[in-house]
Every structure is written in structure tokens, then in C-alpha cells.
Design an enzyme around this catalytic site. Structure first.
Site, short mmCIF file in Angstrom:
data_model
loop_
_atom_site.label_atom_id
_atom_site.label_comp_id
_atom_site.label_asym_id
_atom_site.label_seq_id
_atom_site.Cartn_x
_atom_site.Cartn_y
_atom_site.Cartn_z
N ALA A 1 0.96 -1.09 0.23
CA ALA A 1 0.56 0.34 0.20
C ALA A 1 0.78 1.28 0.24
O ALA A 1 0.18 2.28 -0.54
CB ALA A 1 -0.70 -0.03 0.98
N ALA A 2 2.18 1.48 0.62
CA ALA A 2 2.98 3.10 0.81
C ALA A 2 3.64 2.65 -0.54
O ALA A 2 3.51 4.11 -1.23
CB ALA A 2 3.69 2.19 2.01
N HIS B 1 3.29 -10.37 14.54
CA HIS B 1 2.46 -9.27 13.20
C HIS B 1 3.23 -8.26 12.31
O HIS B 1 2.76 -7.97 11.65
CB HIS B 1 1.41 -9.68 14.05
CG HIS B 1 0.08 -8.88 12.90
ND1 HIS B 1 -0.11 -9.35 11.86
CD2 HIS B 1 -0.27 -7.80 12.90
CE1 HIS B 1 -1.04 -8.86 11.59
NE2 HIS B 1 -1.10 -7.64 12.72
N HIS C 1 0.09 -10.78 16.99
CA HIS C 1 -1.03 -10.70 17.19
C HIS C 1 -1.20 -12.49 17.67
O HIS C 1 -1.14 -12.98 17.71
CB HIS C 1 -1.80 -10.76 15.65
CG HIS C 1 -2.65 -10.74 15.37
ND1 HIS C 1 -3.89 -11.44 15.50
CD2 HIS C 1 -3.66 -9.48 14.85
CE1 HIS C 1 -5.20 -10.83 15.36
NE2 HIS C 1 -4.91 -9.85 14.85
N ARG D 1 -3.21 -5.33 22.03
CA ARG D 1 -2.52 -6.13 21.45
C ARG D 1 -1.84 -6.95 21.72
O ARG D 1 -1.64 -7.75 22.46
CB ARG D 1 -2.40 -5.95 20.37
CG ARG D 1 -3.44 -5.82 19.02
CD ARG D 1 -2.92 -5.69 17.56
NE ARG D 1 -4.28 -6.09 16.76
CZ ARG D 1 -3.76 -5.58 15.51
NH1 ARG D 1 -2.48 -5.27 14.77
NH2 ARG D 1 -4.50 -5.79 14.24
N ARG E 1 1.29 -0.67 18.38
CA ARG E 1 0.53 -0.50 17.32
C ARG E 1 -1.43 -0.58 17.20
O ARG E 1 -1.25 -1.58 18.22
CB ARG E 1 1.07 -0.88 16.70
CG ARG E 1 -0.34 -0.60 14.90
CD ARG E 1 0.22 -1.06 13.72
NE ARG E 1 0.40 -2.18 13.18
CZ ARG E 1 -1.35 -3.14 13.02
NH1 ARG E 1 -2.44 -1.99 12.82
NH2 ARG E 1 -2.11 -3.83 13.01
N GLU F 1 -12.21 -1.65 16.64
CA GLU F 1 -11.06 -3.02 16.99
C GLU F 1 -10.67 -2.75 18.19
O GLU F 1 -10.41 -1.22 18.89
CB GLU F 1 -10.33 -2.67 15.70
CG GLU F 1 -11.09 -3.48 14.40
CD GLU F 1 -9.61 -3.45 13.70
OE1 GLU F 1 -9.20 -3.09 13.99
OE2 GLU F 1 -10.05 -4.27 12.52
#
Length: 536
Positions: A18-19, A348, A241, A287, A383, A121
Site C-alpha cells: 500500500a505504501a 505480526h 498478533h 494487542r 501499534r 477494534e
């Protein structure tokens, strides 16, 4: 000596998630762009991202709330300026993806008007996650790929591994002027010249035995930037994760956090819930808390896994909102509408990376870093869910703006040094690479995983030192290959992770050391420089 095999462009982008693709589309309006893709364009962490992208679309939500949630999840180590920068540009970044055709899910409001369906989330105080069912990354990646294919100013080189950055002294300072790239098609090393080079190579979770990431996540950009003289930061914070499917035929299949956002419960093998024993937010705790809780229960009970259960929800709701997860589990004999899913934590996301500013510039003039490879200060010690794809697009746009402002001053480099492989031979001992690879990933999992100690870190450091010498000798004597290049980068990243972890004398966020269980009053980012290998 000039290169025998050479490319030249205005902007070289190493990485095709995506970046990288967002930056390519932005720059290609005016510049010639080469995108280096290690594998197929649809093979990368972006493609496998399930949850979504965070941005304020709900009138009851606010940018300040997004900022506050991110700071809280980052456990005191986020850079507030970076968080504010990202959250305030989030909606515009998503609007850009929407304009490109990204099919985010919609629903009807009470007046029968269409609006985007927002999910929630862990760590978020509001519903602010735009998503495309449970395959948001796939939707974003395929949309971007559709846009760059056949673009007249973008050349995509699929199946090329970046080997190292090329630098040159200029006006008493070092500049990045291109990169060496090894082709999987003909096993040759090519020279690519560009006044602007961007690392968009993703993270380094492949350094661990168990990971949710695809095979290409081998820390290439972090290692290359370090070798070129760039600082790295917060490498001790690798996010595990909490919920990867525990199944021999699906070792890296992720079970989206959105499942817990829609009511899924974490349970012991006897069916009892346990997250409220660890955090008041239960399944929606950050997380790091959830991963440690699962790890603790597994070790306490001697269990191979814990379970994630959404079978109490309406079956049609589950199938509609999680079609990818439902179908994948069904092929493995698990009907998630009727029974719980066996889960374990897995490496993750790399929260640290190459130090950049808000323009995505690194310490090396001419070199930028965006996405998971970069350390911007957004994620801190942990994150928050669905901020990662957001960071990719926001900082791709920021880098594009900065590069565009520098184009007139840029000068293309000529006569780059050719890759010299005249003194090396083809390897006849590939087995050494495999042995070193497995050893590295196993002891990183055992010694530098979810829970650490000083002794474990010291053991890891000693083993890394031995492996580095073996790999250096191998690299010096044999022609490069995909496995050798990745192993060389992974062992470098492993060293940075361990050095960073040894310097943090506390437990914070994703870094939990039994010998330093408490928090420091004035925490600082762990910044390591190749010049002195110390922290600042």
C-alpha cells in the site's frame, strides 16, 4: 566501471504494498517511476491485512479521540506530533482510496441513506474502521494494482530483490543515488539509478518462527538502511498478533481483530473466558495485553492453544461480515458459526524501523522510508489496530509532496559502480543457509519473544554474533540468492532487535522483560546509530 545491467528513473520505490504503490501513483503524475517488487504484486502484507483502516467518519467521533486512543495504545512512547499529523490526514487519505475505487463496505442509516459501515477494534473508543468485509488489504492492494498497471510513467520489476543501496559522497555528505537489485529471473544483479529512492519494504516478522506475515517480510529495508548509515528506532517493539489460527495447514492465517470487535470471546480449552482477568476492556484490550494473556494461559495450563469463539452470534451475520475467515476455516473442517477457533499468538508487525521525519525522509539524503519499514513515532510501544494501512497512505502522500518540491534540484547520477561478482562462485552448500535460517528463527522465538529476560537476550546475542560471521563468510564467497539475501538481512535485524531490547530497562507495551517488570517514569525511544551503536 559502469554497470553492465542498468536502469534509470526519477524515483525508485523498493516495495509494492500500500505504501509503495500509493507513492508511485502520486509521483507518476510528473516523474518516471520504477517499482521493485520482490514477489508478485499481490504478494505482501498489505494483501493479507484483514481488519481495516482507521479514520474519523462518524459525527460522534473526533480526530482528538483518535489521537488519544493511539497515544494510549502506544503506552507512552508515541510522538504526539506524528499522531496528530496522521489522524488529521486520515480521512483525506481514505477519500483518495475511495476515489480510486476501493470498495469499502456500506450500510443504510435510519433514513435509508448509504454510509460506510464502521467497525471497532481493540484500543479504539469509537467505531472508526472502514473495511471491505474481512479482506480490506486485498481490496486496497488490488485497487492500487489496477491503477498502476499500464501506467505510462510506472515500470514494475516483479521478482527483484533489493540487495543494497548505492551511495556517493557529494558536497562533503553522502547521498543515496540508487540500488542494486537481484533478479529471480536470470540471477543477475542490476544497477538502478535514481535521485530519489524510497524504502517501502514492510517489516521483519519473518525473523520469528511463527508469524502471520508472508514469506517476503524479511526486514530488507531496515537492514539496507542500517548498512547505508541510517539510524533505527524502537526495534524491541515487535507486535505479536494475539489470534492466528492454530492449524498445521494454516500456520500464518490471521483471525482479524474485528472478530473480537463484533463480540468474539477468548476462551480456555474448558470453554471458560479469561480476558477480564487481565484487563478491564476484556477482548478489546490492546494487542500486547491480549497476546501476553494468551501466552500466559497456554504456559500455565500446558495447552497448545487457546480458543476464539463467535458461535454465539447470528450465523448469517458471521458469514456476511467474515466471509474470508469463514470459508478458510470451513476448508479446514472448522465451522466458526458452530464452534470455536483454535488460536495462538504470532509475530505480526514491526513497530520500530528506519528513523524518518514527517516528510518520510531518513538520515541519508535522497532516501525515504514509508510504511512498516519506517519509524515515524506513530505506534510507540504498541501499534493500535488499523493504524498501519493508514500510515502507509498518509506518509506516501507526505513523501510525494516532499519529493515533488525537490525535483528541480535533483540531478541524476551517472556511471554508478557495477556489481562485481568476478571473485565468487555458485554455492554448493545451500544446506548451510537452511540450517542458519531455522536456528535464527527458533532462538528469536524462544529468547526474544512475547516474554523476555536478560539471560535470554544475552543468549540470543551470542548466537547472532556467531551466525553473522558464518553468513558474512558465505556472502563473501558465493553468488547471491533469494535465501542468502533474506538471511543476511534477517540476522542484521535480529541483532538490532536484541540490542534495542537489552537497552530498555523496563517493561512497556510490546516489550516485556521479567527482570524489569516496572515502568520508567520518563520513557524515551530507543534510537541506535551505526556510527556509535548507542542509544539517544
Amino acid at each position: 566501471m559502469t554497470a553492465r545491467f542498468a536502469y534509470q528513473c526519477d524515483a525508485l520505490i523498493i516495495g509494492s504494498g500500500a505504501a509503495g504503490l500509493s507513492l508511485a501513483l502520486k509521483l507518476a503524475q510528473d516523474l518516471s517511476v520504477i517499482v521493485l517488487s520482490k514477489g508478485p504484486l499481490v504478494e505482501g502484507s498489505t494483501y493479507y491485512a484483514q481488519g481495516g483502516i482507521a479514520a474519523v467518519f462518524d459525527e460522534n467521533d473526533s480526530i482528538e479521540s483518535h489521537v488519544t486512543d493511539t497515544l494510549k495504545a502506544g503506552a507512552g512512547l508515541c510522538d504526539r506530533q506524528t499522531v496528530q499529523f496522521t489522524a488529521s490526514r486520515a480521512k483525506a487519505a481514505l477519500q483518495w482510496l475511495i476515489e480510486l475505487g476501493t470498495p469499502f463496505d456500506t450500510e443504510q442509516n435510519e433514513q435509508g441513506e448509504a454510509r460506510y459501515h464502521l467497525t471497532r477494534e481493540g484500543g479504539h473508543s469509537h467505531r472508526r474502521i472502514l473495511h471491505a468485509a474481512d479482506a480490506t488489504g486485498r481490496a486496497v492492494q488490488t485497487t492500487l494494482v489496477d491503477q498502476i498497471q499500464h501506467h505510462p510513467n510506472i515500470q514494475v520489476l516483479e521478482g527483484y530483490n533489493a540487495v543494497d543501496l548505492i551511495t556517493r559522497e557529494n558536497d562533503s555528505s553522502k547521498h543515496c543515488i540508487g540500488a542494486y537489485a537481484w533478479s529471480r529471473h536470470d540471477s543477475k544483479v542490476y544497477t538502478i539509478s535514481a535521485p530519489f529512492v524510497t524504502l517501502a519494504t514492510g517489516g521483519s516478522s519473518k525473523v520469528y518462527q511463527y508469524t502471520s506475515n508472508p514469506d517476503i517480510a524479511s526486514g530488507d529495508g531496515i537492514a539496507m538502511a542500517w548498512r547505508a548509515g541510517c539510524r533505527v528506532a524502537n526495534m524491541e517493539f515487535n507486535q505479536f498478533h494475539p489470534t492466528c489460527l492454530f492449524h498445521p495447514q494454516a500456520q500464518n492465517f490471521l483471525l482479524s481483530e474485528a472478530l473480537r470487535g463484533e463480540g468474539a470471546k477468548l476462551k480456555r480449552p474448558d470453554g471458560s473466558s479469561f480476558m477480564k482477568d487481565f484487563h478491564e476492556d476484556g477482548e478489546l484490550a490492546p494487542r500486547d495485553v491480549v497476546a501476553r494473556a494468551i501466552d500466559f494461559e497456554m504456559k500455565r495450563l500446558g495447552a497448545d492453544c487457546m480458543y476464539l469463539d463467535i458461535s454465539h452470534q447470528d450465523s448469517e451475520f458471521v458469514r456476511q461480515h467474515f466471509p474470508t475467515i469463514y470459508q478458510r476455516c470451513l476448508t479446514l473442517g472448522i465451522d466458526i458459526t458452530q464452534e470455536p477457533m483454535p488460536i495462538v499468538p504470532a509475530a505480526h508487525y514491526t513497530c520500530g524501523g528506519v528513523v524518518t521525519d514527517l516528510n518520510a525522509q531518513t538520515d541519508l539524503p535522497g532516501l525515504y522510508a514509508i510504511g512498516e519499514v519506517a519509524y515515524t513515532g506513530l505506534h510507540g510501544a504498541n501499534r493500535m489496530a488499523s493504524n498501519s494501512l493508514l500510515e502507509c497512505v498518509v506518509f506516501a502522500h507526505a513523501a510525494a509532496e516532499h519529493i515533488a518540491s525537490r525535483v528541480k534540484q535533483a540531478k541524476p547520477a551517472h556511471n554508478l559502480p557495477a556489481w562485481d561478482d568476478s571473485l565468487v562462485t555458485d554455492s554448493d552448500e545451500e544446506v548451510i543457509i537452511q540450517h542458519n535460517w531455522h536456528e535464527l528463527r527458533l532462538f528469536m522465538w524462544d529468547y526474544v519473544g512475547i516474554v523476555r529476560t536478560n539471560k535470554r537476550l544475552e543468549r540470543a546475542a551470542r548466537r547472532i554474533e556467531l551466525l553473522q560471521q558464518e553468513i558474512h563468510d558465505y556472502y563473501s564467497n558465493f553468488r547471491v540468492s533469494n535465501n542468502l539475501l533474506e538471511l543476511r538481512n534477517l540476522v542484521q535485524v535480529a541483532e538490532l532487535i536484541v540490542k534495542s531490547a537489552m537497552q530498555r530497562k523496563e517493561s512497556r507495551g510490546l516489550h516485556y522483560n521479567l527482570d524489569y517488570p516496572n515502568l520508567l517514569k520518563d520513557p524515551q525511544a530507543t534510537i541506535i546509530s551505526p556510527d556509535d551503536a548507542g542509544s539517544r
